[in-house]
Design an enzyme around this catalytic site. Structure first.
Site, PDB file in Angstrom:
ATOM      1  N   GLY A 109       0.802  -1.288   0.097  1.00 49.67           N
ATOM      2  CA  GLY A 109       0.401  -0.022  -0.419  1.00 49.67           C
ATOM      3  C   GLY A 109       0.707   1.330  -0.105  1.00 49.67           C
ATOM      4  O   GLY A 109       0.505   2.035  -0.919  1.00 49.67           O
ATOM      5  N   CYS A 110       1.830   1.066   0.857  1.00 52.63           N
ATOM      6  CA  CYS A 110       2.585   2.658   1.148  1.00 52.63           C
ATOM      7  C   CYS A 110       3.646   2.940  -0.569  1.00 52.63           C
ATOM      8  O   CYS A 110       3.869   3.442  -0.821  1.00 52.63           O
ATOM      9  CB  CYS A 110       3.912   2.279   1.774  1.00 52.63           C
ATOM     10  SG  CYS A 110       2.856   2.038   3.714  1.00 52.63           S
ATOM     11  N   THR A 111       3.861   1.531  -0.959  1.00 55.52           N
ATOM     12  CA  THR A 111       4.610   1.862  -2.552  1.00 55.52           C
ATOM     13  C   THR A 111       4.122   2.445  -3.724  1.00 55.52           C
ATOM     14  O   THR A 111       4.142   3.147  -4.382  1.00 55.52           O
ATOM     15  CB  THR A 111       5.005   0.013  -2.602  1.00 55.52           C
ATOM     16  OG1 THR A 111       6.572  -0.042  -1.996  1.00 55.52           O
ATOM     17  CG2 THR A 111       5.595   0.593  -4.318  1.00 55.52           C
TER      18      THR A 111
END
Length: 183
Positions: free
Chosen positions: A76-78
């Site tokens: 998700g952060c990527t």
């Protein structure tokens, strides 16, 4: 399974469970969110860029999107970082800067930026002090919250319950509204 993969998987599960409870009061979700239309909490943090530290006040005269995220290299952060990077020219056209903040250290941030081709600063909030000031801290990581700060340093918008795939476009749309340039 590597240690990094295990940690990432556990973090993803924790985030998923957290996101199921978005209706919980702010104080249960990492502290109180800072009030809108008041000065944004000031901070100075080390950055991945090798330029030492960055302060929010360094960007007076520009709009700033401060986004908190849980962990470098997680799915998700990527995805969220890639979307901000993809839209970076649109932010620059709006006189806006992106600042990403997580509890990862500067070395992790540098690797993440190199791996993903990120051209905006990532700041290391390893003790969670800044995340706490923004009501975005959950035990040992930053929650996925974003804030828009105007050129005078006033907090104009906050986003909780962020969906990484569409968040950058959501922020751009709100930035247009705040700047009176909705397209």
């Amino acid at each position: 399974m590597s240690r990094r993969t295990c940690i990432g998987l556990l973090l993803a599960i924790a985030i998923a469970l957290f996101n199921l409870n978005l209706a919980a009061p702010a104080h249960a979700l990492g502290g109180s969110l800072p009030p809108l239309d008041e000065p944004a909490p000031e901070f100075t943090l080390p950055t991945n860029t090798g330029d030492g530290e960055i302060s929010l006040s360094d960007y007076r005269g520009q709009w700033v999107v401060v986004y908190f995220y849980p962990k470098d290299f997680t799915s998700g952060c990527t995805l969220e970082a890639r979307r901000f990077q993809q839209d970076l020219p649109q932010y620059f056209a709006r006189n806006a800067q992106i600042l990403g903040i997580s509890a990862d250290d500067v070395d992790s941030h540098a690797e993440f930026c190199d791996s993903e081709g990120l051209k905006f600063p990532l700041l290391a909030d390893v003790d969670g002090r800044v995340s706490k000031a923004y009501g975005s801290w959950l035990n040992f990581f930053s929650m996925r919250h974003s804030f828009i700060v105007d050129p005078e340093g006033i907090l104009r918008e906050r986003f909780v319950g962020v969906i990484p795939a569409v968040h950058s476009q959501e922020v751009l749309a709100r930035l247009d509204e705040l700047q009176g340039t909705a397209s």
